[in-house]
Design a protein around this motif. Structure first.
Motif, PDB file in Angstrom:
ATOM      1  N   LEU A  17     161.407 -47.047  45.184  1.00 27.55           N
ATOM      2  CA  LEU A  17     160.731 -45.778  45.452  1.00 27.55           C
ATOM      3  C   LEU A  17     161.151 -44.779  44.387  1.00 27.55           C
ATOM      4  O   LEU A  17     162.281 -44.838  43.899  1.00 27.55           O
ATOM      5  N   GLN A  18     160.221 -43.896  44.051  1.00 26.47           N
ATOM      6  CA  GLN A  18     160.625 -42.786  43.180  1.00 26.47           C
ATOM      7  C   GLN A  18     160.401 -41.507  43.959  1.00 26.47           C
ATOM      8  O   GLN A  18     159.676 -41.508  44.963  1.00 26.47           O
ATOM      9  N   ASP A  19     161.020 -40.416  43.510  1.00 27.53           N
ATOM     10  CA  ASP A  19     161.044 -39.214  44.352  1.00 27.53           C
ATOM     11  C   ASP A  19     159.684 -38.573  44.610  1.00 27.53           C
ATOM     12  O   ASP A  19     159.449 -38.045  45.702  1.00 27.53           O
ATOM     13  N   ALA A  20     158.765 -38.629  43.615  1.00 27.80           N
ATOM     14  CA  ALA A  20     157.500 -37.909  43.796  1.00 27.80           C
ATOM     15  C   ALA A  20     156.637 -38.545  44.885  1.00 27.80           C
ATOM     16  O   ALA A  20     155.879 -37.866  45.563  1.00 27.80           O
ATOM     17  N   THR A  21     156.734 -39.846  45.039  1.00 23.86           N
ATOM     18  CA  THR A  21     156.017 -40.517  46.126  1.00 23.86           C
ATOM     19  C   THR A  21     156.990 -40.861  47.252  1.00 23.86           C
ATOM     20  O   THR A  21     156.580 -41.190  48.362  1.00 23.86           O
ATOM     21  N   GLY A  22     158.283 -40.775  46.957  1.00 19.10           N
ATOM     22  CA  GLY A  22     159.309 -41.281  47.861  1.00 19.10           C
ATOM     23  C   GLY A  22     159.524 -40.452  49.107  1.00 19.10           C
ATOM     24  O   GLY A  22     159.852 -40.995  50.158  1.00 19.10           O
TER      25      GLY A  22
ATOM     26  N   SER B 138     156.583 -47.651  44.934  1.00 14.62           N
ATOM     27  CA  SER B 138     155.642 -46.548  45.134  1.00 14.62           C
ATOM     28  C   SER B 138     155.377 -45.888  43.785  1.00 14.62           C
ATOM     29  O   SER B 138     155.464 -44.669  43.636  1.00 14.62           O
ATOM     30  N   ASP B 139     155.079 -46.712  42.823  1.00 13.84           N
ATOM     31  CA  ASP B 139     154.747 -46.253  41.484  1.00 13.84           C
ATOM     32  C   ASP B 139     153.925 -47.361  40.830  1.00 13.84           C
ATOM     33  O   ASP B 139     154.307 -48.531  40.872  1.00 13.84           O
ATOM     34  N   SER B 140     152.814 -46.977  40.236  1.00 18.07           N
ATOM     35  CA  SER B 140     151.889 -47.997  39.728  1.00 18.07           C
ATOM     36  C   SER B 140     152.464 -48.813  38.580  1.00 18.07           C
ATOM     37  O   SER B 140     151.964 -49.888  38.271  1.00 18.07           O
ATOM     38  N   HIS B 141     153.506 -48.299  37.922  1.00 18.20           N
ATOM     39  CA  HIS B 141     154.049 -49.048  36.779  1.00 18.20           C
ATOM     40  C   HIS B 141     155.147 -50.039  37.161  1.00 18.20           C
ATOM     41  O   HIS B 141     155.828 -50.594  36.283  1.00 18.20           O
ATOM     42  N   THR B 142     155.271 -50.301  38.448  1.00 21.73           N
ATOM     43  CA  THR B 142     156.252 -51.273  38.932  1.00 21.73           C
ATOM     44  C   THR B 142     156.105 -52.654  38.252  1.00 21.73           C
ATOM     45  O   THR B 142     157.104 -53.367  38.091  1.00 21.73           O
TER      46      THR B 142
ATOM     47  N   GLY C  58     144.004 -33.853  30.892  1.00 14.68           N
ATOM     48  CA  GLY C  58     144.806 -32.790  31.506  1.00 14.68           C
ATOM     49  C   GLY C  58     146.138 -33.233  32.079  1.00 14.68           C
ATOM     50  O   GLY C  58     146.904 -32.420  32.587  1.00 14.68           O
ATOM     51  N   ARG C  59     146.454 -34.525  32.006  1.00 17.92           N
ATOM     52  CA  ARG C  59     147.685 -35.036  32.619  1.00 17.92           C
ATOM     53  C   ARG C  59     148.940 -34.423  31.984  1.00 17.92           C
ATOM     54  O   ARG C  59     149.976 -34.275  32.634  1.00 17.92           O
ATOM     55  N   SER C  60     148.840 -34.040  30.721  1.00 17.22           N
ATOM     56  CA  SER C  60     150.010 -33.477  30.039  1.00 17.22           C
ATOM     57  C   SER C  60     150.339 -32.083  30.556  1.00 17.22           C
ATOM     58  O   SER C  60     151.394 -31.537  30.257  1.00 17.22           O
TER      59      SER C  60
ATOM     60  N   LEU D 221     155.159 -30.108  45.410  1.00 13.86           N
ATOM     61  CA  LEU D 221     154.555 -29.968  46.745  1.00 13.86           C
ATOM     62  C   LEU D 221     154.276 -31.318  47.389  1.00 13.86           C
ATOM     63  O   LEU D 221     153.614 -31.389  48.429  1.00 13.86           O
ATOM     64  N   ARG D 222     154.772 -32.392  46.787  1.00 13.70           N
ATOM     65  CA  ARG D 222     154.462 -33.735  47.278  1.00 13.70           C
ATOM     66  C   ARG D 222     154.924 -33.983  48.728  1.00 13.70           C
ATOM     67  O   ARG D 222     154.428 -34.871  49.396  1.00 13.70           O
ATOM     68  N   SER D 223     155.890 -33.198  49.215  1.00 18.12           N
ATOM     69  CA  SER D 223     156.381 -33.430  50.582  1.00 18.12           C
ATOM     70  C   SER D 223     155.683 -32.527  51.585  1.00 18.12           C
ATOM     71  O   SER D 223     156.123 -32.420  52.719  1.00 18.12           O
TER      72      SER D 223
ATOM     73  N   CYS E  34     155.406 -37.319  30.703  1.00 18.61           N
ATOM     74  CA  CYS E  34     154.456 -38.384  31.058  1.00 18.61           C
ATOM     75  C   CYS E  34     153.586 -37.971  32.240  1.00 18.61           C
ATOM     76  O   CYS E  34     152.429 -38.365  32.325  1.00 18.61           O
ATOM     77  N   ILE E  35     154.146 -37.164  33.138  1.00 17.07           N
ATOM     78  CA  ILE E  35     153.328 -36.670  34.259  1.00 17.07           C
ATOM     79  C   ILE E  35     153.285 -35.141  34.231  1.00 17.07           C
ATOM     80  O   ILE E  35     153.230 -34.484  35.274  1.00 17.07           O
ATOM     81  N   GLY E  36     153.379 -34.591  33.029  1.00 15.38           N
ATOM     82  CA  GLY E  36     153.225 -33.145  32.887  1.00 15.38           C
ATOM     83  C   GLY E  36     154.368 -32.341  33.455  1.00 15.38           C
ATOM     84  O   GLY E  36     154.205 -31.170  33.808  1.00 15.38           O
TER      85      GLY E  36
HETATM   86  C1  MIC Z   1     152.164 -41.974  37.063  1.00 16.74           C
HETATM   87  O1  MIC Z   1     152.595 -42.493  36.025  1.00 16.74           O
HETATM   88  O2  MIC Z   1     150.976 -41.656  37.186  1.00 16.74           O
HETATM   89  C2  MIC Z   1     153.129 -41.730  38.206  1.00 16.74           C
HETATM   90  C3  MIC Z   1     153.374 -40.267  38.260  1.00 16.74           C
HETATM   91  O3  MIC Z   1     154.348 -42.371  37.940  1.00 16.74           O
HETATM   92  C4  MIC Z   1     152.517 -42.277  39.489  1.00 16.74           C
HETATM   93  C5  MIC Z   1     153.319 -42.009  40.696  1.00 16.74           C
HETATM   94  C6  MIC Z   1     153.133 -40.619  41.236  1.00 16.74           C
HETATM   95  O4  MIC Z   1     152.029 -40.092  41.218  1.00 16.74           O
HETATM   96  O5  MIC Z   1     154.116 -40.073  41.727  1.00 16.74           O
HETATM   97  C7  MIC Z   1     152.253 -43.776  39.453  1.00 16.74           C
HETATM   98  O6  MIC Z   1     152.182 -44.345  38.373  1.00 16.74           O
HETATM   99  O7  MIC Z   1     152.060 -44.378  40.506  1.00 16.74           O
END
Ligand code: MIC
Length: 642
Positions: free
Chosen positions: A34-39, A118-122, A383-385, A495-497, A360-362
């Motif tokens: 898990l990572q914190d933003a989705t965790g 909980s991260d797509s790059h797993t 706009g991700r940056s 605000l993810r929580s 990477c996620i702005g």
């Molecule tokens: C991403 O690279 O887009 C992220 C930020 O790591 C996301 C997870 C997230 O949105 O917290 C991901 O890859 O799943």
């Protein structure tokens, strides 16, 4: 019968179904990340399951995304995650320790294991032959609780690698070559298995780069054989005992085939604003570059930083180009320091940042208006940056270093006229800090879970009604990423929580008024093109729209993780039976679904849809389990009932 490696791992973990592409299977999950933003959401969902301890073999909570603490919010989340990890038996990797993918590979990845994160790059876990998959927080919470992971059985694309990458060309160019061939949806529903003699020339961290960014192909995962390179890496991490040899059987068959001659791969670059927009670096050479970044989620290993350090050694970055280094982990930067790389980077003018995801996620590092930024990161969605109309290019560390020196996009092979290519040897023994991770223990079990004011309770959702009258609030095109649906960045990520708070930003990149329009409509249908919801695993891209009243998405096709997230939160993922109907629906249209509950209960694969009084058809191509979820109003309701 001779088997490919993917099938060997899947078979060894199969608990439901058969390995027939497209059919739903369930597999046992060994490890969870898990990572914190989705965790925080995943942890709240785990708590909602009412279990006393995690049941998975290993679960690790990383803090790597929300590490800019501009007020109490991120810090509150970290305290919650650390205390909940102690309470429920997770390992905890604090802020500053590094990016989940890099640290997991260093400390925990074991060949042949399954991992969901909980991260797509797993899928970066392919570096040490772990079958890693990204998933929504709810699926991750369930896996922590010992539930199997459900997914459509993927096809296996076998990519035979022959030859060896030339000098100045590296693993990033290879995955960009895959993206040039398959674009961002060419591998949806597939696992990419690399095999052949060329595999031996790729190190574990090279393979991590390819697996990690394989996500951008739409792939479910990627896998490499576990060989002597895997063993060398694990040995250097002090974990040789965990190595096992793994490979496809001789003559193994694949559902689809491709072949890449590594010696023919050239320096490539993904232009704004899609990882699939790949061209040779030469084609865009000469364009002024204002910012370069090596590191973050991908290409942040020892080799990646060291190759930049050696290229820049004794030289200085161009005056107008800001040179940034985001180490993948504390371990990486410690080892780069030991090898003298930190000094070379600093003397070249580098800004060395904390280990983590950052730009990477702005989360910081946004480029200025109209500025060109070259990054080794995996994504450059619009706009991700953090900057509107950004100009972000994705490329190898070698191409980043070349641009840092010249101030313009430069084919790194041109540097070969002035210097020899620095071949980087990975350390025989990495500096390892056993104390960097807080391990669960009996003593920590009594820890009280601390919920700061940033943590809002999970919203509850009603079950599916018999009929639904909705309004179309937004029509979007192809390849809409979750970054567009639920933006990241330093303003929104904290605000993810808190779903009510974050829902105010849904689709804000396209229409800042979207939340108000949804509230006015009451119940909403969204219209999408192909590959709707590509990109991240963030369930907030389903959960927050659901909170605003979105009940259905009618699209040409869906990305895998997002489709699962929509079902998890009770949003109907409908596909146009006739893709031409897409053009007929405009914002403001009234869409009525009649007899929904009955049709779903009966298992109907085709649903009638009334658009402004006119009948069209939509397909609901999901498993019986997902149908039950939709009927109950989401996965938590369904599990709760059980
Ligand atoms: C991403 O690279 O887009 C992220 C930020 O790591 C996301 C997870 C997230 O949105 O917290 C991901 O890859 O799943």
């Amino acid at each position: 019968m001779s088997k490919n490696l993917t099938h060997k791992i899947l078979e060894g973990h199969l608990v439901e179904g058969t390995l027939i592409p497209g059919e739903e299977i369930a597999i046992r999950i060994d490890q969870v990340l898990l990572q914190d933003a989705t965790g925080t959401m995943a942890m709240l969902e785990f708590e909602a399951l009412g279990l006393d301890r995690i049941a998975a073999e290993l679960a690790v909570q990383y803090v790597d995304h929300n590490i800019i603490q501009t007020d109490n919010k991120n810090a509150d989340d970290h305290i919650y995650l650390q205390s909940a990890s102690a309470r429920y038996g997770l390992h905890f990797s604090p802020a500053g320790n590094g990016v989940s993918h890099q640290v997991h590979m260093e400390r925990f990845g074991v060949p042949g294991k399954t991992l969901i994160g909980s991260d797509s790059h797993t899928p970066g876990a392919a570096g040490v032959s772990v079958l890693g998959m990204g998933a929504g927080g709810l699926d991750v919470a369930l896996a922590m609780g010992g539930h199997p992971y459900h997914l459509p059985c993927p096809k296996v694309l076998g990519v035979k690698l022959v030859g060896k990458l030339p000098e100045w060309v590296s693993a990033k160019d290879l995955i960009l070559e895959m993206l040039r061939r398959y674009d961002v949806k060419g591998c949806v529903g597939k696992i990419v298995e690399y095999y052949g003699p060329g595999v031996a020339s790729l190190s574990a961290t090279d393979r991590e780069t390819i697996g990690n960014m394989g996500t951008e192909l739409g792939a479910t995962s990627s896998i490499f054989p576990s060989d002597e390179n895997t063993r060398a890496y694990l040995k250097a991490q002090g974990r040789e005992a965990q190595w096992v040899a793994l490979s496809a059987d001789p003559g193994a068959e694949y559902d689809e085939y491709d072949e890449i001659d590594l010696s023919k791969v050239e320096p490539l670059i993904a232009k704004p604003s899609s990882p699939g927009n790949v061209v040779p670096v030469r084609e865009v050479a000469g364009l002024r570059v204002d910012q370069v970044i090596v590191g973050s989620s991908v290409n942040s290993s020892f080799r990646d930083l060291m190759v930049v350090a050696r290229i820049l050694e004794g030289r200085h970055a161009c005056t107008w180009t800001s040179l940034n280094v985001n180490p993948g982990s504390r371990q990486v930067i410690e080892n780069v320091a030991q090898a003298g790389g930190v000094l070379s980077l600093l003397r070249a003018g580098a800004r060395i940042h904390e280990s983590g995801c950052l730009g990477c996620i702005g989360m910081g590092q946004a480029p200025g208006t109209g500025q060109v930024s070259l990054r080794t990161m995996p994504r450059n969605f619009p706009g991700r940056s953090g900057t509107k109309d950004d100009q972000v290019y994705l490329c190898s560390p070698e191409t980043v270093a070349a641009a840092a020196l010249t101030g313009v996009i430069t084919d790194p092979r041109d540097l070969g006229e002035k210097m020899s290519y620095p071949h980087i040897e990975d350390p025989k023994e990495y500096i390892v800090d056993e104390f960097s991770i807080v391990r669960p223990s009996e003593k920590l079990k009594d820890t009280e879970v601390v919920r700061g004011p940033n943590i809002a309770p999970l919203p509850a959702f009603e079950a599916l009604p018999q009929s639904l009258e909705t309004k179309v609030v937004l029509v979007v095109g192809d390849n809409i990423s979750t970054d567009t649906i639920m933006p990241a960045g330093s303003k929104v990520l904290p605000l993810r929580s808190n779903i009510p708070a974050i829902s105010r930003f849904v689709f804000s990149i396209i229409d800042e008024d979207f939340p108000r329009k949804c509230e006015e409509a009451g119940a909403v249908t969204l219209i999408g093109g192909e590959n709707y919801g590509q990109g991240s695993s963030r369930e907030h891209a389903a959960l927050a729209p659901r909170y605003l009243g979105v009940r259905a998405v009618l699209a040409k096709s869906f990305a895998r993780i997002h489709l699962a997230n929509l079902c998890n939160y009770g949003i109907l993922p409908l596909v146009f039976a006739n893709p031409d109907d897409y053009g007929l629906i405009k914002a403001g249209a009234k869409i009525v679904f009649r007899d929904l509950r009955s049709l779903l209960t009966q298992g109907a694969a085709e649903l009638p849809v009334e658009v402004d009084g006119k009948q069209i058809k939509a397909l609901l191509n999901i498993s019986p389990r997902m149908r039950r979820m939709l009927i109950e109003g989401g996965a938590l309701n369904m599990v709760g009932k059980k």
